[in-house]
Write a protein that holds these residues in place. Structure first.
Motif, PDB file in Angstrom:
ATOM      1  N   ILE A   1      21.809  64.868  13.790  1.00 58.00           N
ATOM      2  CA  ILE A   1      20.783  64.983  12.747  1.00 58.00           C
ATOM      3  C   ILE A   1      20.126  63.635  12.485  1.00 58.00           C
ATOM      4  N   LEU A   2      20.925  62.578  12.465  1.00 58.45           N
ATOM      5  CA  LEU A   2      20.389  61.239  12.217  1.00 58.45           C
ATOM      6  C   LEU A   2      19.417  60.806  13.317  1.00 58.45           C
ATOM      7  N   ILE A   3      19.726  61.169  14.560  1.00 59.95           N
ATOM      8  CA  ILE A   3      18.846  60.788  15.669  1.00 59.95           C
ATOM      9  C   ILE A   3      17.514  61.541  15.582  1.00 59.95           C
ATOM     10  N   ILE A   4      17.566  62.821  15.202  1.00 57.45           N
ATOM     11  CA  ILE A   4      16.316  63.574  14.992  1.00 57.45           C
ATOM     12  C   ILE A   4      15.501  62.908  13.882  1.00 57.45           C
ATOM     13  N   GLN A   5      16.182  62.487  12.813  1.00 59.12           N
ATOM     14  CA  GLN A   5      15.496  61.781  11.727  1.00 59.12           C
ATOM     15  C   GLN A   5      14.864  60.481  12.234  1.00 59.12           C
ATOM     16  N   ASP A   6      15.570  59.756  13.107  1.00 61.46           N
ATOM     17  CA  ASP A   6      15.038  58.509  13.658  1.00 61.46           C
ATOM     18  C   ASP A   6      13.758  58.756  14.460  1.00 61.46           C
ATOM     19  N   LEU A   7      13.740  59.872  15.194  1.00 62.42           N
ATOM     20  CA  LEU A   7      12.542  60.202  15.970  1.00 62.42           C
ATOM     21  C   LEU A   7      11.362  60.510  15.049  1.00 62.42           C
ATOM     22  N   VAL A   8      11.629  61.203  13.945  1.00 64.08           N
ATOM     23  CA  VAL A   8      10.577  61.460  12.950  1.00 64.08           C
ATOM     24  C   VAL A   8      10.094  60.142  12.345  1.00 64.08           C
TER      25      VAL A   8
ATOM     26  N   ASP B   1      14.687  49.580  17.315  1.00 57.34           N
ATOM     27  CA  ASP B   1      16.010  50.210  17.184  1.00 57.34           C
ATOM     28  C   ASP B   1      16.162  51.379  18.145  1.00 57.34           C
ATOM     29  N   LEU B   2      15.071  52.119  18.339  1.00 60.21           N
ATOM     30  CA  LEU B   2      15.112  53.245  19.268  1.00 60.21           C
ATOM     31  C   LEU B   2      15.366  52.752  20.695  1.00 60.21           C
ATOM     32  N   GLY B   3      14.839  51.572  21.024  1.00 57.15           N
ATOM     33  CA  GLY B   3      15.065  50.992  22.348  1.00 57.15           C
ATOM     34  C   GLY B   3      16.530  50.712  22.597  1.00 57.15           C
ATOM     35  N   ALA B   4      17.227  50.156  21.603  1.00 56.86           N
ATOM     36  CA  ALA B   4      18.653  49.892  21.738  1.00 56.86           C
ATOM     37  C   ALA B   4      19.421  51.198  21.938  1.00 56.86           C
ATOM     38  N   LEU B   5      19.028  52.233  21.197  1.00 58.75           N
ATOM     39  CA  LEU B   5      19.673  53.538  21.317  1.00 58.75           C
ATOM     40  C   LEU B   5      19.468  54.136  22.713  1.00 58.75           C
ATOM     41  N   VAL B   6      18.225  54.097  23.214  1.00 55.84           N
ATOM     42  CA  VAL B   6      17.911  54.669  24.531  1.00 55.84           C
ATOM     43  C   VAL B   6      18.672  53.939  25.641  1.00 55.84           C
ATOM     44  N   PHE B   7      18.754  52.625  25.555  1.00 55.51           N
ATOM     45  CA  PHE B   7      19.483  51.868  26.576  1.00 55.51           C
ATOM     46  C   PHE B   7      20.975  52.197  26.545  1.00 55.51           C
ATOM     47  N   GLY B   8      21.491  52.517  25.366  1.00 55.65           N
ATOM     48  CA  GLY B   8      22.876  52.967  25.292  1.00 55.65           C
ATOM     49  C   GLY B   8      23.060  54.320  25.946  1.00 55.65           C
ATOM     50  N   VAL B   9      22.077  55.225  25.728  1.00 51.29           N
ATOM     51  CA  VAL B   9      22.124  56.563  26.325  1.00 51.29           C
ATOM     52  C   VAL B   9      22.132  56.479  27.852  1.00 51.29           C
ATOM     53  N   LEU B  10      21.421  55.492  28.399  1.00 51.30           N
ATOM     54  CA  LEU B  10      21.366  55.332  29.855  1.00 51.30           C
ATOM     55  C   LEU B  10      22.761  55.116  30.453  1.00 51.30           C
ATOM     56  N   LEU B  11      23.657  54.519  29.661  1.00 47.57           N
ATOM     57  CA  LEU B  11      25.002  54.221  30.154  1.00 47.57           C
ATOM     58  C   LEU B  11      26.051  55.190  29.615  1.00 47.57           C
ATOM     59  N   ALA B  12      25.612  56.193  28.850  1.00 47.61           N
ATOM     60  CA  ALA B  12      26.557  57.162  28.282  1.00 47.61           C
ATOM     61  C   ALA B  12      27.227  57.976  29.381  1.00 47.61           C
TER      62      ALA B  12
END
Length: 528
Positions: free
Chosen positions: A158-165, A232-243
């Motif tokens: 839910i928090l990530i959806i909020q971040d996208l908004v 902040d979204l960039g840091a999150l996306v780069f983490g997802v790349l290594l998930a």
């Protein structure tokens, strides 16, 4: 080096030391240290003291590393579940509509500051209040060991959806859209993901891995900011790349201490964001009441989306706070002349107090659920989602938690009268075990969700085997089993000798070192 040191105000180390003292005092009172950090910010603010540039940079670094580690643990497919994006978007819409109506009603009552609001003002404030704090919630989940719990994953989704908004809002409010290079960057990242993963497996361990993680987190922030997207979204996306890669867990652990240190700056800066006046202390309590509606709405929506009462209530309590993003929304509105500067101070104080309130509630969330579960269960949907379906434990005597190689071997050895079941957090493992004829269910036993749905005290279970390769997961599971009233025997595996004492402290009766037992087994076979 000189430029970095020059950004450190001579007072910053003193403020950090004061934050440490308040954090230690908070832990001594049974509260999370972050509550102490917030109070330290309040105290410093009360005396008219302000942090320097370095403290703000420290806060930004902490947020970037925190979101990067979120990405490392994130499963993108979870965001596509309708209960996640549906409840998140519905909550934003309903909360805003109700909040605007309440704010305009308060205007009619001629309350200070509220009496100056227009409909546009009310919309902006409601929108700012509709978000929950990603930083706070993730920190709280990590401290409780519930990041991978069902309710924890719901809250993060839910928090990530909020971040996208939030990204969309910032683009519209600043009349700024991502540059034409943003699409190219996203495509390049996902095309280059296999190379990034391969590189991560070649750098070994220790300081090189730590530097790699810092480079990915800060590099992701910088690249996204360069193409006019939220850093902040960039840091999150780069983490997802290594998930879900071989290095994800190790990288997360390597960054843990660095992340915790930098986050001190974030919580201090929230407390020091503004100096309140009498009007602030009238407005803030009124807006804090909206937290009750905010949490209640989350619970109602999650229940409507067929999520079990326990997970819905825990997630709603976790999300019952205001977000630092509210400060950004208010700051933009003040800079555009849409709101007066007083609202910025109100928002800073409101967010900080909401963190303290939410931290206290979440510290006792299990007790609160136990006290009100009979009332809450009336709202549970008649047909639950697969992940929330209760497991039938009738006549089961043995639980094997963790169905890897060790758990499978224990299951086969003990399966005599079909009074044993296996439990595992990985759906692929569950599917594989079922193919082999082992009665296995999907469950996260290291989260309080599982233990809340079974009456362990009155069950027929008398033995629990903890076979997860992660000793922290085994410790948490044992502690939860005892907390929910299990009186039988608990056995667990360990890798290192010093882990035995910690496991026993958390309720384990017998600990088996897998290497020592393998050696003993080899010797017995050799003698036959």
């Amino acid at each position: 080096m000189e430029s970095i040191l020059s950004s450190i105000d001579y007072k910053d180390p003193i403020w950090i030391a004061i934050a440490f003292l308040f954090g230690a005092l908070s832990r001594g009172m049974g509260l999370p240290p972050l509550v102490g950090f917030l109070i330290a910010g309040f105290v410093l603010n009360f005396f008219g003291l302000a942090g320097g540039h370095f403290l703000n940079e420290m806060a930004d670094l902490g947020i970037a590393l925190l979101l990067f580690t979120i990405g490392l643990k994130l499963k993108v497919k979870d965001l596509l579940q309708v209960e996640i994006w549906g409840s998140a978007l519905a909550h934003i819409l309903i909360f805003n509509l109700v909040s605007v109506a309440i704010l305009l009603l308060l205007k009619q009552l001629n309350l200070p500051l509220f009496n100056q609001l227009s409909v546009i003002n009310a919309l902006i404030i409601s929108f700012a209040l509709s978000f929950s704090s990603t930083v706070f919630v993730v920190k709280a989940l990590e401290e409780r060991g519930d990041f991978l719990a069902r309710y924890g994953q719901i809250a993060i989704g839910i928090l990530i959806i909020q971040d996208l908004v939030a990204v969309l809002y910032l683009g519209v409010s600043a009349a700024k859209i991502p540059s034409i290079w943003a699409t190219g960057l996203i495509v390049l990242l996902f095309v280059g993901r296999p190379l990034i993963i391969k590189f991560s497996t070649k750098i070994g361990h220790g300081e090189l891995l730590l530097l790699f993680g810092l480079s990915m987190a800060l590099g992701g922030s910088a690249l996204f900011e360069a193409v006019d997207m939220k850093a902040d979204l960039g840091a999150l996306v780069f983490g997802v790349l290594l998930a879900n890669t071989p290095k994800a867990d190790e990288l997360s652990k390597a960054l843990l201490s660095v992340k915790e240190l930098f986050l001190v700056g974030f919580f201090l800066s929230i407390g020091m964001a503004g100096l309140p006046n009498v009007t602030t202390f009238i407005v803030v309590p009124v807006l804090l009441i909206l937290l009750v509606f905010k949490s209640g709405l989350f619970f109602w929506l999650l229940s409507a989306f067929k999520i079990r009462t326990f997970s819905a209530s825990k997630a709603s309590m976790a999300l019952g706070n205001y977000s630092e993003f509210g400060l950004i929304v208010t700051s933009v509105a003040v800079s555009q002349g849409w709101l007066t500067n007083e609202w910025l101070v109100v928002m800073a104080v409101l967010i900080a107090i909401s963190f303290v309130v939410s931290s206290t509630i979440n510290q006792h969330s299990d007790d609160l659920y136990s006290q009100f579960q009979h009332v809450l269960r009336k709202y549970q949907h008649s047909s639950l989602l697969e992940e929330d379906t209760e497991i039938d434990l009738t006549d089961v005597k043995i639980l094997v938690c963790g169905m890897g190689r060790v758990g499978s071997g224990a299951y086969d050895q003990l399966n005599e009268n079909n009074n044993i079941i296996g439990l595992d957090f990985e759906k692929q493992v569950v599917k594989s075990q079922l193919n082999y004829g082992r009665k296995t269910y999907y469950a996260n036993v290291s989260g309080s969700d599982f233990w809340s749905q079974i009456d362990i005290q009155n069950s027929t279970i008398d033995w629990i085997l903890l076979c997860a390769p992660n000793v922290d997961a085994n410790k948490t599971t044992a502690k939860l089993a005892r907390h929910w009233g299990f009186k039988g025997n608990i056995s667990a595996i360990s890798v290192y000798p010093d882990e035995k004492e910690e496991l026993i402290k958390n309720g384990v009766d017998a600990v088996f070192n897998i290497y020592a037992e393998a050696g003993a087994g080899l010797a017995l076979h050799a003698q036959q």
